[in-house]
Design a protein around this motif. Structure first.
Motif, short mmCIF file in Angstrom:
data_model
loop_
_atom_site.label_atom_id
_atom_site.label_comp_id
_atom_site.label_asym_id
_atom_site.label_seq_id
_atom_site.Cartn_x
_atom_site.Cartn_y
_atom_site.Cartn_z
N TYR A 6 0.79 -0.90 -0.30
CA TYR A 6 -0.27 -0.21 0.10
C TYR A 6 1.00 1.24 -0.50
CZ TYR A 6 -4.01 -2.55 0.74
OH TYR A 6 -5.36 -3.56 1.09
N HIS A 7 0.48 2.07 -1.39
CA HIS A 7 1.45 3.08 -1.47
C HIS A 7 0.85 4.37 -0.89
CE1 HIS A 7 4.42 5.70 -4.35
NE2 HIS A 7 3.86 5.93 -3.05
N LEU A 8 1.07 4.59 0.53
CA LEU A 8 0.48 6.51 0.86
C LEU A 8 0.70 7.47 0.42
CD1 LEU A 8 0.74 4.63 4.58
CD2 LEU A 8 -1.33 4.38 3.45
N THR A 9 -0.15 7.97 -1.09
CA THR A 9 -0.08 9.35 -0.96
C THR A 9 -0.69 10.17 -0.80
OG1 THR A 9 -1.06 8.43 -3.39
CG2 THR A 9 2.04 8.55 -2.97
N ASP A 109 4.91 5.04 2.09
CA ASP A 109 5.30 6.55 2.16
C ASP A 109 6.26 6.53 1.13
OD1 ASP A 109 7.47 7.04 3.64
OD2 ASP A 109 6.32 7.71 5.08
N GLU A 110 6.84 8.08 0.14
CA GLU A 110 7.35 8.08 -0.37
C GLU A 110 8.92 8.10 0.10
OE1 GLU A 110 7.86 8.87 -3.71
OE2 GLU A 110 5.15 8.61 -3.42
N GLU A 111 9.29 8.26 1.13
CA GLU A 111 10.28 8.17 2.09
C GLU A 111 10.69 6.51 2.21
OE1 GLU A 111 10.51 9.45 6.37
OE2 GLU A 111 9.95 11.32 5.56
N GLU A 115 12.82 1.40 -0.57
CA GLU A 115 12.69 -0.07 0.44
C GLU A 115 11.96 -0.48 -0.08
OE1 GLU A 115 13.57 0.84 4.40
OE2 GLU A 115 14.11 2.28 3.75
N ALA A 116 10.84 -0.11 -0.74
CA ALA A 116 9.11 -1.05 -1.18
C ALA A 116 9.26 -2.03 -2.14
CB ALA A 116 8.03 0.04 -0.91
N ARG A 117 10.46 -0.74 -3.48
CA ARG A 117 10.80 -1.64 -4.54
C ARG A 117 11.18 -2.33 -4.37
NH1 ARG A 117 11.31 4.50 -7.13
NH2 ARG A 117 9.11 4.56 -8.06
N LEU A 118 12.83 -2.95 -3.31
CA LEU A 118 13.21 -4.23 -3.41
C LEU A 118 12.69 -4.72 -2.66
CD1 LEU A 118 16.60 -2.19 -2.39
CD2 LEU A 118 16.05 -3.24 -3.96
N ALA A 119 11.74 -4.70 -1.84
CA ALA A 119 11.32 -6.20 -0.94
C ALA A 119 9.62 -6.38 -2.50
CB ALA A 119 10.17 -5.16 -0.03
N TRP A 120 9.79 -5.58 -3.43
CA TRP A 120 8.93 -6.06 -4.79
C TRP A 120 9.16 -7.05 -4.89
CZ3 TRP A 120 3.61 -5.86 -5.84
CH2 TRP A 120 2.70 -6.22 -7.10
N LYS A 121 9.94 -6.67 -5.38
CA LYS A 121 11.32 -7.32 -6.46
C LYS A 121 11.79 -8.29 -5.88
CE LYS A 121 12.65 -3.39 -9.00
NZ LYS A 121 13.93 -2.63 -9.50
N TRP A 134 -0.99 -1.60 -4.16
CA TRP A 134 -2.08 -0.93 -4.62
C TRP A 134 -1.64 0.94 -4.05
CZ3 TRP A 134 -7.08 -2.47 -4.64
CH2 TRP A 134 -7.39 -3.65 -5.21
N LYS A 135 -2.65 1.57 -5.58
CA LYS A 135 -1.74 3.38 -5.39
C LYS A 135 -3.42 4.37 -4.73
CE LYS A 135 -1.63 4.13 -9.67
NZ LYS A 135 -1.23 4.52 -10.90
N GLN A 136 -2.77 4.92 -4.89
CA GLN A 136 -4.61 6.14 -4.33
C GLN A 136 -4.24 7.24 -5.85
OE1 GLN A 136 -2.56 7.34 -0.30
NE2 GLN A 136 -4.19 6.33 0.31
#
Length: 146
Positions: A6-9, A109-111, A115-121, A134-136
């Motif tokens: 969940y990408h909080l934007t 979040d953006e900060e 790290e989230a991209r690395l976890a995703w990959k 999921w994005k907003q």
């Protein structure tokens, strides 16, 4: 095992987390919420009592006598003393132990996007792991992006 990123934007964690927790509880499930910092765990405790004027989410802090009875448990580590099969990682830090649950909700979040991209990959080729991103949108509603 399912991992939902969940990408909080638009909507902050304080609005997104109670919605997820309510859905988990509505299905008869239990949830462990993990945050590494004590100050964030205190804020989460207050949030779950007061996020909506007409309701609250029954919960407790990990380490208490009644951990096993708590539908929602706020913890520093991904230990489900309440028997939860759902885990919410709310500090933006991915933890491999989340893979031991049926479903993981990874909020960032953006900060913490790198790290989230690395976890995703890192989860791409893991057997038995289904990933959702999921994005907003501009209205703050969740849209499945991947």
């Amino acid at each position: 095992m399912q991992v939902d990123f969940y990408h909080l934007t638009q909507v902050p964690l304080e609005r997104a987390l109670p919605q997820i927790a309510e859905k988990v509880l509505a299905t008869g499930g239990r949830l462990v919420i993990v945050a590494g910092e004590a100050a964030q765990r205190v804020k989460l405790d207050q949030l779950l009592w007061s996020y909506a004027p007409e309701s609250f989410l029954p919960h407790g802090h990990s380490g208490g006598e009644d951990d096993s009875r708590q539908p929602v448990l706020i913890a520093e580590t991904p230990d489900a003393a309440n028997g939860a099969r759902h885990i919410a990682l709310v500090d933006g830090v991915w933890r491999e132990e989340a893979l031991g649950f049926d479903r993981a909700f990874h909020f960032f979040d953006e900060e913490r996007i790198g790290e989230a991209r690395l976890a995703w990959k890192g989860l791409a080729d893991r057997e038995g792991v289904k990933r959702n991103y999921w994005k907003q949108n501009d209205a703050g509603r969740w849209e499945k992006a991947a």
